[in-house]
Write a protein that holds these residues in place. Structure first.
Motif, PDB file in Angstrom:
ATOM      1  N   ARG A   8       8.090  19.639 156.407  1.00 29.69           N
ATOM      2  CA  ARG A   8       7.848  20.688 155.316  1.00 29.69           C
ATOM      3  C   ARG A   8       8.989  20.994 154.549  1.00 29.69           C
ATOM      4  N   LEU A   9      10.063  21.076 155.293  1.00 31.39           N
ATOM      5  CA  LEU A   9      11.281  21.081 154.390  1.00 31.39           C
ATOM      6  C   LEU A   9      11.445  20.090 153.329  1.00 31.39           C
ATOM      7  N   LYS A  10      11.011  18.725 153.885  1.00 34.09           N
ATOM      8  CA  LYS A  10      11.503  17.581 153.142  1.00 34.09           C
ATOM      9  C   LYS A  10      10.248  17.325 151.986  1.00 34.09           C
ATOM     10  N   HIS A  11       9.243  18.051 152.163  1.00 40.58           N
ATOM     11  CA  HIS A  11       8.010  17.788 151.215  1.00 40.58           C
ATOM     12  C   HIS A  11       8.032  19.107 150.135  1.00 40.58           C
ATOM     13  N   GLU A  12       8.405  20.378 150.510  1.00 33.96           N
ATOM     14  CA  GLU A  12       8.417  21.623 149.759  1.00 33.96           C
ATOM     15  C   GLU A  12       9.714  22.066 149.237  1.00 33.96           C
ATOM     16  N   ALA A  13      10.730  22.121 150.228  1.00 32.19           N
ATOM     17  CA  ALA A  13      12.021  22.911 149.842  1.00 32.19           C
ATOM     18  C   ALA A  13      12.738  22.270 148.439  1.00 32.19           C
ATOM     19  N   PRO A  14      13.201  23.058 147.493  1.00 32.72           N
ATOM     20  CA  PRO A  14      13.555  22.586 146.520  1.00 32.72           C
ATOM     21  C   PRO A  14      14.911  21.960 146.358  1.00 32.72           C
ATOM     22  N   PHE A  15      15.006  20.884 146.879  1.00 36.54           N
ATOM     23  CA  PHE A  15      16.427  19.859 146.976  1.00 36.54           C
ATOM     24  C   PHE A  15      15.849  18.792 146.274  1.00 36.54           C
ATOM     25  N   TRP A  16      16.945  18.255 145.274  1.00 36.82           N
ATOM     26  CA  TRP A  16      16.797  16.675 144.816  1.00 36.82           C
ATOM     27  C   TRP A  16      18.091  16.060 144.980  1.00 36.82           C
ATOM     28  N   LYS A  17      17.609  14.608 145.436  1.00 37.86           N
ATOM     29  CA  LYS A  17      18.988  13.802 145.604  1.00 37.86           C
ATOM     30  C   LYS A  17      19.219  13.020 144.441  1.00 37.86           C
ATOM     31  N   ARG A  18      20.475  12.770 143.952  1.00 39.57           N
ATOM     32  CA  ARG A  18      20.780  11.880 142.942  1.00 39.57           C
ATOM     33  C   ARG A  18      21.663  10.900 143.729  1.00 39.57           C
ATOM     34  N   ARG A  38      24.468   7.672 143.866  1.00 40.22           N
ATOM     35  CA  ARG A  38      25.391   6.783 142.813  1.00 40.22           C
ATOM     36  C   ARG A  38      25.424   5.401 143.777  1.00 40.22           C
ATOM     37  N   LEU A  39      25.186   4.249 142.948  1.00 37.28           N
ATOM     38  CA  LEU A  39      25.198   3.023 143.592  1.00 37.28           C
ATOM     39  C   LEU A  39      26.564   2.326 143.468  1.00 37.28           C
ATOM     40  N   ALA A  40      26.310   1.205 144.148  1.00 38.56           N
ATOM     41  CA  ALA A  40      27.654   0.402 144.266  1.00 38.56           C
ATOM     42  C   ALA A  40      28.213  -0.027 142.904  1.00 38.56           C
ATOM     43  N   ASP A  41      27.230  -0.228 141.801  1.00 38.06           N
ATOM     44  CA  ASP A  41      27.697  -0.668 140.548  1.00 38.06           C
ATOM     45  C   ASP A  41      28.085   0.497 139.576  1.00 38.06           C
ATOM     46  N   GLY A  42      28.175   1.716 140.419  1.00 40.41           N
ATOM     47  CA  GLY A  42      28.603   2.909 139.393  1.00 40.41           C
ATOM     48  C   GLY A  42      27.462   3.623 138.802  1.00 40.41           C
ATOM     49  N   THR A  43      26.198   2.832 138.540  1.00 42.67           N
ATOM     50  CA  THR A  43      25.153   3.780 138.074  1.00 42.67           C
ATOM     51  C   THR A  43      24.456   4.690 139.103  1.00 42.67           C
ATOM     52  N   GLU A  44      23.718   5.703 138.677  1.00 39.44           N
ATOM     53  CA  GLU A  44      23.213   6.936 139.311  1.00 39.44           C
ATOM     54  C   GLU A  44      21.653   6.739 138.995  1.00 39.44           C
ATOM     55  N   ARG A  45      21.016   7.188 140.259  1.00 37.09           N
ATOM     56  CA  ARG A  45      19.348   7.329 139.728  1.00 37.09           C
ATOM     57  C   ARG A  45      19.094   8.583 140.846  1.00 37.09           C
ATOM     58  N   TRP A  46      17.939   9.143 140.257  1.00 36.23           N
ATOM     59  CA  TRP A  46      17.247  10.221 141.104  1.00 36.23           C
ATOM     60  C   TRP A  46      16.406   9.778 142.336  1.00 36.23           C
ATOM     61  N   VAL A  47      16.642  10.041 143.509  1.00 34.14           N
ATOM     62  CA  VAL A  47      15.409   9.767 144.353  1.00 34.14           C
ATOM     63  C   VAL A  47      14.155  10.198 144.014  1.00 34.14           C
ATOM     64  N   GLU A  48      13.050   9.340 143.996  1.00 36.20           N
ATOM     65  CA  GLU A  48      11.917   9.735 143.291  1.00 36.20           C
ATOM     66  C   GLU A  48      11.133  10.381 144.462  1.00 36.20           C
ATOM     67  N   ARG A  49      11.209  10.135 145.613  1.00 37.25           N
ATOM     68  CA  ARG A  49      10.196  10.634 146.642  1.00 37.25           C
ATOM     69  C   ARG A  49      10.842  10.381 148.169  1.00 37.25           C
ATOM     70  N   ASN A  50      10.489  11.269 149.098  1.00 34.78           N
ATOM     71  CA  ASN A  50      10.792  11.006 150.510  1.00 34.78           C
ATOM     72  C   ASN A  50       9.911   9.908 150.938  1.00 34.78           C
ATOM     73  N   THR A  51      10.422   9.420 152.231  1.00 36.73           N
ATOM     74  CA  THR A  51       9.702   8.544 153.018  1.00 36.73           C
ATOM     75  C   THR A  51       8.696   9.276 153.819  1.00 36.73           C
ATOM     76  N   PRO A  52       7.471   8.914 153.879  1.00 36.98           N
ATOM     77  CA  PRO A  52       6.519   9.566 154.811  1.00 36.98           C
ATOM     78  C   PRO A  52       7.061   9.647 156.353  1.00 36.98           C
ATOM     79  N   GLY A  53       6.467  10.735 156.904  1.00 38.34           N
ATOM     80  CA  GLY A  53       6.940  11.078 158.264  1.00 38.34           C
ATOM     81  C   GLY A  53       5.838  11.211 159.241  1.00 38.34           C
ATOM     82  N   GLN A  54       4.887  11.246 158.911  1.00 33.72           N
ATOM     83  CA  GLN A  54       3.663  11.441 159.918  1.00 33.72           C
ATOM     84  C   GLN A  54       2.713  10.105 159.825  1.00 33.72           C
TER      85      GLN A  54
END
Lengths: 82, 145, 145, 82
Positions: free
Chosen positions: C117-127, C129-145
């Motif tokens: 529930r934490l992973k699918h409901e709580a308001p956290f967002w991951k951005r 930074r990749l090896a080439d210096g670019t940044e990206r928002w993580v679009e979704r969590n991997t399914p857990g069930q």
């Protein structure tokens, strides 16, 4: 097929079963009719009780698991670790 | 894999910390742990002490087999299993199962599977001492699934 | 219930140890823990750093709601939840969920449920930074069930 | 039924959505036609994107959740914590 062989087996008992049997080990020497784990129990104690667990050389076994000369056979009640 | 038996109390969290110092945690993003302690009650009776009998030699082999089979089923996991033997007092640690993996599902499922197999297969037997001084063997574990 | 956000790295096992010093462990025989750390890869890319954005105020409230709902479903449990916010480096801790109970099934199931529930409901967002210096928002969590 | 009321709402944006919108907050003052979370979004940005998440006063909400004077409405993309 192994009848006539000389077979020596060490038998260990654990937990409540050790208390029921009244000792922690037996040595079985037989010249033939002890071919399985069940034979070992029956030769010493008669019909096996329900829920009897066994091991041969420290690996889980059943009453029909074969035994051989020099084996260590253990008998114990259901386990309760964790 | 690491499987250990302890005849004295141990700190499960210190064991996990110690193991993590040797692990590539930047690749093992998930860690699931179960720690089981001695309760002072069982089946509505006060329990004052516990003696944990085991089968020296087979117990270690059997725990190693259970962990190896989990590592075959979930190839990415790393495991730490520890279990008490001998005299145990209430609140003391009985069992630790820790599983690291890249992904949480493997860590969680392998931790649960190792614990259940340990409880139903590994040669340990509990004898409880009750409040009135009598002792009794625990006849079976509670179902876990 | 205890829910905490940390802007700096924390030691999940020290948190569990600290909490256990305040708990009646002779009644709480089972403890299930999940610790999640930052991996240095995601979707086949090298990830060098992570920024964890959150919604101050709502994030804490939402974690407390998730834990309170688990405590309603499994009345016997005691919980500790901690989460990082801000800049995170590989191998550092991201999330801790620890659940104590008299019995292992409640501890295990509640730990899993709170994490999902934490992973699918709580308001956290991951951005990331990749090896080439670019940044990206993580679009979704991997399914857990 | 609430038409004609004066409604002031604080709107917050998080994560990728904040970058897309280009700011972290809006203040909405309306004299009537803003009655739901969806109305707040549409009044500012047109049709809502797929997978838009929202909260009203820091509790999860949907596009049809009603809003009232003084509310804090937040919009954000799917969460990715843990």
């Amino acid at each position: 097929m192994c009848r006539g062989r000389q077979v020596t087996i060490t038998v260990l008992y654990f937990a409540r079963l050790r208390e029921d049997v009244g000792r922690e080990r037996d040595e079985v020497a037989s010249t033939g009719d002890v071919q399985t784990v069940g034979d070992v129990w029956r030769g010493l104690h008669g019909e096996p009780p329900a829920r009897l667990m066994a091991a041969v050389n420290q690996a889980h076994a059943r009453l029909d698991t074969p035994v051989a000369d020099g084996d260590e056979v253990a008998f114990f009640p259901p386990v309760t670790g964790g | 894999m690491a499987v250990r038996l302890f005849a004295r109390p141990f700190d499960p969290w210190a064991l996990v910390q110690e193991r993590e110092r040797q692990l590539p945690l930047e690749r093992l993003g998930a860690c699931s742990v179960f720690a089981g302690r001695m309760r002072d009650f069982n089946e509505d009776e006060d329990v004052r002490a516990l003696f944990l009998e085991h089968y020296p030699g087979m117990t270690e082999r059997d725990l190693e087999r259970i962990v190896a089979e989990a590592e075959t089923r979930w190839p990415s996991i790393t495991c730490e299993v520890a279990h008490r033997v001998g005299a145990v007092e209430p609140a003391e640690i009985l069992v630790l199962v820790a599983v690291w993996s890249a992904h949480r599902v493997a860590a969680r499922d392998a931790c649960s599977e190792i614990l259940e197999r340990l409880k139903h297969e590994a040669p340990f037997w509990k004898r409880e001492r009750l409040a009135d001084g009598t002792e009794r063997w625990v006849e079976r574990n509670t179902p876990g699934q």
